[in-house]
Design a protein around this motif. Structure first.
Motif, mmCIF file in Angstrom:
data_model
loop_
_atom_site.group_PDB
_atom_site.id
_atom_site.type_symbol
_atom_site.label_atom_id
_atom_site.label_comp_id
_atom_site.label_asym_id
_atom_site.label_seq_id
_atom_site.Cartn_x
_atom_site.Cartn_y
_atom_site.Cartn_z
ATOM 1 N N ALA A 126 16.140 5.872 56.920
ATOM 2 C CA ALA A 126 15.357 6.721 57.820
ATOM 3 C C ALA A 126 15.888 8.152 57.853
ATOM 4 O O ALA A 126 15.127 9.109 58.051
ATOM 5 C CB ALA A 126 15.362 6.136 59.233
ATOM 6 N N LEU A 127 17.187 8.307 57.667
ATOM 7 C CA LEU A 127 17.811 9.633 57.717
ATOM 8 C C LEU A 127 17.752 10.367 56.384
ATOM 9 O O LEU A 127 17.929 11.595 56.352
ATOM 10 C CB LEU A 127 19.269 9.497 58.166
ATOM 11 N N GLU A 128 17.511 9.653 55.287
ATOM 12 C CA GLU A 128 17.398 10.293 53.973
ATOM 13 C C GLU A 128 16.219 11.266 54.002
ATOM 14 O O GLU A 128 15.071 10.866 54.216
ATOM 15 C CB GLU A 128 17.191 9.224 52.905
ATOM 16 N N PRO A 129 16.444 12.576 53.816
ATOM 17 C CA PRO A 129 15.372 13.571 53.963
ATOM 18 C C PRO A 129 14.132 13.282 53.127
ATOM 19 O O PRO A 129 13.007 13.495 53.587
ATOM 20 C CB PRO A 129 16.045 14.879 53.543
ATOM 21 N N LYS A 130 14.304 12.785 51.920
ATOM 22 C CA LYS A 130 13.154 12.581 51.034
ATOM 23 C C LYS A 130 12.208 11.492 51.535
ATOM 24 O O LYS A 130 11.034 11.441 51.131
ATOM 25 C CB LYS A 130 13.627 12.238 49.622
ATOM 26 N N ASN A 131 12.680 10.629 52.444
ATOM 27 C CA ASN A 131 11.824 9.566 52.962
ATOM 28 C C ASN A 131 10.916 10.035 54.094
ATOM 29 O O ASN A 131 9.996 9.312 54.493
ATOM 30 C CB ASN A 131 12.669 8.374 53.418
ATOM 31 N N ALA A 132 11.168 11.227 54.625
ATOM 32 C CA ALA A 132 10.283 11.879 55.606
ATOM 33 C C ALA A 132 9.934 10.987 56.794
ATOM 34 O O ALA A 132 8.782 10.913 57.221
ATOM 35 C CB ALA A 132 9.005 12.356 54.909
ATOM 36 N N SER A 133 10.923 10.314 57.330
ATOM 37 C CA SER A 133 10.700 9.512 58.536
ATOM 38 C C SER A 133 10.546 10.443 59.740
ATOM 39 O O SER A 133 11.446 11.216 60.049
ATOM 40 C CB SER A 133 11.882 8.563 58.772
ATOM 41 N N GLN A 134 9.405 10.363 60.405
ATOM 42 C CA GLN A 134 9.162 11.246 61.551
ATOM 43 C C GLN A 134 10.057 10.900 62.734
ATOM 44 O O GLN A 134 10.214 11.708 63.643
ATOM 45 C CB GLN A 134 7.691 11.181 61.961
ATOM 46 N N TYR A 135 10.615 9.710 62.718
ATOM 47 C CA TYR A 135 11.497 9.290 63.807
ATOM 48 C C TYR A 135 12.974 9.449 63.458
ATOM 49 O O TYR A 135 13.835 8.916 64.142
ATOM 50 C CB TYR A 135 11.235 7.828 64.167
ATOM 51 N N SER A 136 13.284 10.210 62.418
ATOM 52 C CA SER A 136 14.682 10.355 62.011
ATOM 53 C C SER A 136 15.550 10.900 63.146
ATOM 54 O O SER A 136 16.715 10.514 63.287
ATOM 55 C CB SER A 136 14.781 11.258 60.787
ATOM 56 N N TYR A 137 14.965 11.752 63.967
ATOM 57 C CA TYR A 137 15.746 12.368 65.054
ATOM 58 C C TYR A 137 16.225 11.367 66.086
ATOM 59 O O TYR A 137 17.176 11.638 66.844
ATOM 60 C CB TYR A 137 14.927 13.466 65.746
ATOM 61 N N ILE A 138 15.611 10.183 66.131
ATOM 62 C CA ILE A 138 16.008 9.199 67.133
ATOM 63 C C ILE A 138 17.393 8.621 66.833
ATOM 64 O O ILE A 138 18.023 7.985 67.680
ATOM 65 C CB ILE A 138 14.954 8.081 67.243
ATOM 66 N N PHE A 139 17.899 8.898 65.615
ATOM 67 C CA PHE A 139 19.241 8.458 65.231
ATOM 68 C C PHE A 139 20.296 9.537 65.474
ATOM 69 O O PHE A 139 21.478 9.313 65.179
ATOM 70 C CB PHE A 139 19.265 8.074 63.745
ATOM 71 N N TYR A 140 19.908 10.690 65.988
ATOM 72 C CA TYR A 140 20.831 11.825 66.074
ATOM 73 C C TYR A 140 21.984 11.622 67.044
ATOM 74 O O TYR A 140 22.953 12.389 67.026
ATOM 75 C CB TYR A 140 20.081 13.100 66.448
#
Length: 542
Positions: A126-140
């Motif tokens: 989910a955090l890998e930029p190329k996968n473009a997960s819109q919820y990546s920020y929820i792991f911050y």
């Protein structure tokens, strides 16, 4: 969006939908599913955009994912966190390190052991930029997560590590009191690493590669038609699962769904599945079958701050103030919703004494703001302002938009055109910035105001869409993230909301309520304060 988009359906042809559905109600045997045992028949308004835990962002996808996957923890019907795939959780004294021990009997539907490495793989995917997960920020909240996701760090520096197959160690940046609620949310659910590495489109269809670890498996997915879930034989707690088959038809029209409910072909109407049709609310109230409860969710209109007109704060303010929210609730949607005054619902912990940012139906203030905005933009006449109000196809969204359209034209003199698109097309347009004003709904992923406020920390956050960002807002959110004192943290968050509302990137309209009707003999379908229904807990009386 997410989990977080709320929807209601528009009218469609009854005969076409009935032909597609092909199932009866209760615990009868379905011709399509050909399964014995207890059957639950539900519906959703359209095709789920994604059934990948790390790519889904909407409520209908999330409602299915919550049935077929399971995270380290889960939230029960009372809102309490309990262990799920994690048999044990240890938290360090400084609240920065979480050590999860997985169950010995946690299995994937293909028989593989669920491992700590599956969780590490999914979260870093989910955090890998190329996968473009819109919820990546929820792991911050996790150490190194934001740096990796923004291209400033490496995957190895992210504070998620599989110590061995059964032990997952997670290191946070700062104490995060709601972290165990996060690990119950579908973005934090695992995916089978071996399967995903073999087939990067494993999630596109039902089949042998759609491997799950929850109480149900994805037995069938007829795109734009229906989804069928089957009780999983490999689930660690299968003896607690009462329902054998769940049929979920895709029915665009909530009016059609209501007729099917009344004829016994559907067992439930309500969020997070098919919403109750507007024209049936009074009927269900009268016969006392309608149940209503508060939900941590807000309905709002977002402004595209990059648009030539909507970039003006005073224009946005005028449109926000010139909405008669109580009139809308009383005369159109009728679900005992509450006028929204901010982007965080009052049902969220600590927000019951929410600051008042503007007066509902403030026509005097709206006209003053409009005049200022027109002067700043060099517009002489309000009739020269042409606004495109975008909605997804849906009878309730259309009724709300028509009500607002009439009010804006009558009271401000601006022209409003309603732009209507099918759900997936709509999401693509809004995500791509192809809108001026767009309706959105957002439901909390966990019971904390950051579930709403985090969306607007940066303009490129996938769930922001407004194009708005503020250094002052970012500073307040950063301070709140580091603050360990509960009251001081709350003060920073409330100040951040005040900064947002002073700029009007969005017009909050109402705080949702949960409206639902359910067939007699079925329990466990009552949505919790976050709008979730744990399909695992549903029971059907014989």
């Amino acid at each position: 969006m997410k989990k977080n988009f709320l929807w209601v359906a528009i009218l469609a042809a009854l005969t076409l939908v009935l032909g597609a559905c092909g199932f009866g109600g209760g615990d009868e045997k379905s011709e399509d599913s050909k399964s014995d045992g207890k059957t639950l028949n539900l519906s959703i308004a359209s095709e789920p955009p994604s059934l990948h835990p790390q790519l889904a962002t909407d409520t209908q996808s999330g409602s299915i994912l919550n049935g077929v996957f399971e995270g380290l923890t889960r939230v029960d019907e009372k809102g309490e966190v309990e262990n799920a795939i994690a048999e044990d959780v240890k938290v360090s004294d400084d609240k920065l390190t979480y050590t999860f021990t997985l169950r010995d009997d946690a299995k994937w539907s293909n028989g593989d052991q669920v491992t700590a490495g599956d969780f590490e793989y999914a979260w870093k995917w989910a955090l890998e930029p190329k996968n473009a997960s819109q919820y990546s920020y929820i792991f911050y909240a996790i150490k190194g997560a934001e740096a990796y996701n923004t291209g400033k760090g490496k995957a190895d520096a992210v504070g998620v590590k599989a110590i061995d197959d059964k032990t997952l160690e997670v290191t946070l940046n700062n104490p995060t009191p709601y972290f165990l609620e996060l690990t119950a949310f579908y973005s934090y659910m695992p995916i089978n690493k071996k399967v995903a590495e073999k087939n990067d489109k494993w999630y596109a269809d039902a089949g042998e590669d759609y491997v799950t670890n929850g109480p149900y498996t994805l037995k069938e997915w007829k795109h734009n038609d229906k989804v069928t879930l089957a009780k999983s034989d490999s689930y660690w707690d299968k003896d607690s699962v009462d329902v054998d088959t769940i049929n979920i038809a895709m029915i665009e029209s909530s009016a059609t769904a209501s007729r099917m409910f009344e004829s016994g072909d559907l067992d439930f109407l309500g969020s997070p599945f098919q919403s109750v049709s507007l024209d049936k609310i009074d009927t269900y109230k009268k016969d006392k079958s309608l149940q209503i409860s508060d939900i941590a969710s807000v309905y709002l209109y977002k402004f595209n701050t990059k648009d030539d007109v909507m970039k003006n704060k005073n224009i946005r303010k005028a449109l926000t103030l010139a909405i008669n929210r109580q009139g809308l609730i009383d005369n159109v949607i009728k679900g005992e919703q509450k006028p929204a005054n901010g982007i965080v619902p009052m049902s969220i912990n600590g927000w019951d004494s929410q600051q008042t940012f503007f007066k509902d139906n403030d026509m005097k203030g709206a006209k003053e703001a409009l005049a200022k905005g027109m002067k700043e933009l060099g517009i002489k006449n309000a009739s020269d302002i042409n606004i495109k109000l975008s909605i997804n196809t849906d009878e309730a969204h259309a009724a709300i938009a028509q009500y607002v359209q009439e009010g804006w034209h009558k009271n401000l003199g601006v022209n409003v055109t309603i732009d209507n698109s099918e759900w997936q097309v709509y999401l693509d347009k809004v995500d791509g910035g192809d809108f001026e004003v767009a309706r959105m709904g957002w439901t909390a992923d966990y019971n904390d105001s950051t579930s709403f406020l985090d969306l607007y920390t940066t303009a490129d956050n996938g769930n922001n869409q407004t194009g708005w960002e503020s250094k002052e807002y970012q500073s307040l959110m950063a301070k709140a993230q580091k603050e360990t004192d509960v009251e001081k943290r709350l003060a920073f968050l409330q100040k951040a909301e005040a900064v947002f509302m002073a700029d009007y990137p969005a017009a909050p309209i109402y705080d949702y309520t949960s409206l639902f009707v359910v067939k007699d003999g079925i329990t466990g379908m009552e949505p919790d304060v976050l709008g979730n229904i744990n399909l695992k807990d549903v029971k059907i009386a014989k």
